[in-house]
Design an enzyme around this catalytic site. Sequence first.
Site, PDB file in Angstrom:
ATOM      1  N   HIS A  95      42.119  -9.332  19.809  1.00 43.84           N
ATOM      2  CA  HIS A  95      41.020 -10.252  20.114  1.00 43.84           C
ATOM      3  C   HIS A  95      39.732  -9.437  20.036  1.00 43.84           C
ATOM      4  O   HIS A  95      39.493  -8.577  20.878  1.00 43.84           O
ATOM      5  CB  HIS A  95      41.206 -10.869  21.496  1.00 43.84           C
ATOM      6  CG  HIS A  95      42.451 -11.702  21.587  1.00 43.84           C
ATOM      7  ND1 HIS A  95      42.457 -13.054  21.314  1.00 43.84           N
ATOM      8  CD2 HIS A  95      43.743 -11.369  21.853  1.00 43.84           C
ATOM      9  CE1 HIS A  95      43.705 -13.514  21.437  1.00 43.84           C
ATOM     10  NE2 HIS A  95      44.490 -12.506  21.761  1.00 43.84           N
ATOM     11  N   LEU A  96      38.944  -9.694  19.023  1.00 41.98           N
ATOM     12  CA  LEU A  96      37.692  -8.936  18.854  1.00 41.98           C
ATOM     13  C   LEU A  96      36.498  -9.725  19.386  1.00 41.98           C
ATOM     14  O   LEU A  96      35.374  -9.250  19.343  1.00 41.98           O
ATOM     15  CB  LEU A  96      37.507  -8.527  17.389  1.00 41.98           C
ATOM     16  CG  LEU A  96      38.634  -7.632  16.831  1.00 41.98           C
ATOM     17  CD1 LEU A  96      38.320  -7.194  15.400  1.00 41.98           C
ATOM     18  CD2 LEU A  96      38.888  -6.414  17.711  1.00 41.98           C
ATOM     19  N   ASN A 112      40.536 -17.495  18.931  1.00 42.83           N
ATOM     20  CA  ASN A 112      40.106 -18.167  20.177  1.00 42.83           C
ATOM     21  C   ASN A 112      38.736 -17.664  20.642  1.00 42.83           C
ATOM     22  O   ASN A 112      38.593 -17.099  21.713  1.00 42.83           O
ATOM     23  CB  ASN A 112      41.157 -18.029  21.283  1.00 42.83           C
ATOM     24  CG  ASN A 112      41.473 -16.580  21.635  1.00 42.83           C
ATOM     25  OD1 ASN A 112      41.191 -15.674  20.867  1.00 42.83           O
ATOM     26  ND2 ASN A 112      42.044 -16.366  22.807  1.00 42.83           N
ATOM     27  N   ASP A 149      46.702 -18.943  18.921  1.00 42.07           N
ATOM     28  CA  ASP A 149      47.059 -17.933  19.925  1.00 42.07           C
ATOM     29  C   ASP A 149      46.227 -18.043  21.196  1.00 42.07           C
ATOM     30  O   ASP A 149      45.019 -18.220  21.164  1.00 42.07           O
ATOM     31  CB  ASP A 149      46.890 -16.524  19.364  1.00 42.07           C
ATOM     32  CG  ASP A 149      47.178 -15.484  20.451  1.00 42.07           C
ATOM     33  OD1 ASP A 149      48.210 -15.606  21.119  1.00 42.07           O
ATOM     34  OD2 ASP A 149      46.346 -14.587  20.648  1.00 42.07           O
ATOM     35  N   HIS A 167      52.147 -18.684  19.508  1.00 45.35           N
ATOM     36  CA  HIS A 167      52.152 -18.304  20.917  1.00 45.35           C
ATOM     37  C   HIS A 167      53.094 -19.283  21.606  1.00 45.35           C
ATOM     38  O   HIS A 167      52.886 -20.485  21.566  1.00 45.35           O
ATOM     39  CB  HIS A 167      50.711 -18.419  21.448  1.00 45.35           C
ATOM     40  CG  HIS A 167      50.566 -18.313  22.936  1.00 45.35           C
ATOM     41  ND1 HIS A 167      49.909 -17.272  23.535  1.00 45.35           N
ATOM     42  CD2 HIS A 167      50.960 -19.130  23.940  1.00 45.35           C
ATOM     43  CE1 HIS A 167      49.906 -17.445  24.851  1.00 45.35           C
ATOM     44  NE2 HIS A 167      50.542 -18.563  25.122  1.00 45.35           N
ATOM     45  N   ASP A 226      47.993  -7.214  21.054  1.00 44.53           N
ATOM     46  CA  ASP A 226      47.359  -8.275  21.846  1.00 44.53           C
ATOM     47  C   ASP A 226      46.184  -7.694  22.646  1.00 44.53           C
ATOM     48  O   ASP A 226      45.988  -8.033  23.825  1.00 44.53           O
ATOM     49  CB  ASP A 226      48.364  -8.986  22.750  1.00 44.53           C
ATOM     50  CG  ASP A 226      47.846 -10.346  23.209  1.00 44.53           C
ATOM     51  OD1 ASP A 226      46.743 -10.750  22.772  1.00 44.53           O
ATOM     52  OD2 ASP A 226      48.535 -11.009  24.015  1.00 44.53           O
ATOM     53  N   HIS A 273      38.390  -7.945  28.529  1.00 51.27           N
ATOM     54  CA  HIS A 273      37.737  -8.818  29.509  1.00 51.27           C
ATOM     55  C   HIS A 273      36.722  -8.001  30.294  1.00 51.27           C
ATOM     56  O   HIS A 273      36.930  -6.807  30.541  1.00 51.27           O
ATOM     57  CB  HIS A 273      38.750  -9.434  30.478  1.00 51.27           C
ATOM     58  CG  HIS A 273      39.623 -10.473  29.849  1.00 51.27           C
ATOM     59  ND1 HIS A 273      39.128 -11.652  29.314  1.00 51.27           N
ATOM     60  CD2 HIS A 273      40.965 -10.515  29.647  1.00 51.27           C
ATOM     61  CE1 HIS A 273      40.127 -12.376  28.827  1.00 51.27           C
ATOM     62  NE2 HIS A 273      41.246 -11.707  29.006  1.00 51.27           N
TER      63      HIS A 273
END
Length: 475
Positions: free
Chosen positions: A83-84, A115, A173, A200, A351, A355
């Site tokens: 997740h970039l 996402n 995902d 997912h 993955d 955050h």
Amino acid sequence: MDTTPGPSAPRLACRTFPRESFVVPDVHIFDPQRDVDVVGDLLVENGQVAAVGPGSNRPASVEVLHDLAGCWVFPGFVDPHAHLRTPGFEYKEDLASGSLAAASGGYVAVVAMANTEPVIDSGPIAAWVLDQAEKQAVVRVGQVGSASKAQKGEELSEMRELADAGVVAFSDDGKPISDADLLLHVLRYARGTRRPVLLHLENKSLSLDGVMHEGRWSARLGLRGIPPAAESGSLARDLEIVRYVDAEEKRLARLSGAGAAGGAASPVRRAPLVHFQHLSAADSARLVRAAKEQGVPITAEVTPLHLLLTDERLTTFDQNLKVNPPIRSIEDRDALVAALADGTIDCVGTDHAPHAPHEKEVPIEEAASGSIGLETAFAALHTGLVLTGKLSLARLVEAMSGGPCRVLGLEEPRLAVGSPADFCVVDLEEPWVVTTATLRSKSRNSAFLGAEFIGRVRLTVVDGARRFSRGRGEA
Ligand SMILES: [Zn+2]
């Protein structure tokens, strides 16, 4: 006759650097997929692997990277699942910081999930991200397009447009595709673009607002549990839909005469139709193994966390250990390791899920799910699985390099003369401790903070140029 133009190829984008010439001297050059296992020099000339092995002459004018002597060279790692956070969540990660974290972990390519805000559900958004990667990223970035519009699981995204923009695959995902009819349509459309669908697995009516694996530790800690069936039950349903679409495709191929030209022996395309993301449960591995034995066109991945950690660790209430799917029991973990070793699970995906502190440093029930992982994946698995004799080094390298490429239909990095130089150099003996000072990611939420690993990435080379290097003992 079919006159529709073929689907456009996936686009991987990063900054271009001038191609270099240099020698990595006296290293162990190891590309198990191509039976390369030799000690000697690796010569890069104008960005290509020009010579490999003992006795290769070092041209006088070429720089020799003496401080890497004694290290190992592997084909560059490829992450099928990161997740970039671009666009919309650049306060957690962006294409520059995320790709630097990837390079620091030995990755030459990383595939970003959809996402984001907005969700990458149409061609122009995907094209914009890849254009940004071309300006900012130090390693190649591939983009996934969402399967459903805004990842709402209600109607199809602009799948054809996304494919034309160069997405690598389709995935919602972070969320399951709960509607079986929608999944059926996603699979049919994806097949037309020759891209896999990354799934997912999560039955939301079972996982609810669970925090961790449902078992003895969740009961003891008083935290809401997520049963393994939330994953394996979804997997069982999705497998039936994959079987259905696969049978339909074979029937259509026969009717359209594709079988007539080649006769009964005409090869059936066996690229995966579906790739199951981040398996966490022993039952999931068992279902994947049985389906593969029957020839169902699927692949699967697992994260370092699920291969190494177990639910007992949640006794620390460390929010960085809260991931989705959750880390599970010892039995689940051991089944995943066995499945990776025997090829049931095709590859490792990190993955990598950055955050910010305000999303993690709250009571664990409210904390966001996810851990960063690009910078620790190889070192963690080398330390926890290879050095303990649970997995061969060859299988680990394969599962982090060629494995993900075959899942996604991408060119494999290779240590062969004439190939573009896409590799990493690792000191397999250097110990290091994961601290925030060692992390290049914009976020610090690593489940491995404080862990001591053996094996440090010292150099990452992408398309014949050095993108990241680290001296011995350097953070
Ligand atoms: Zn993810």
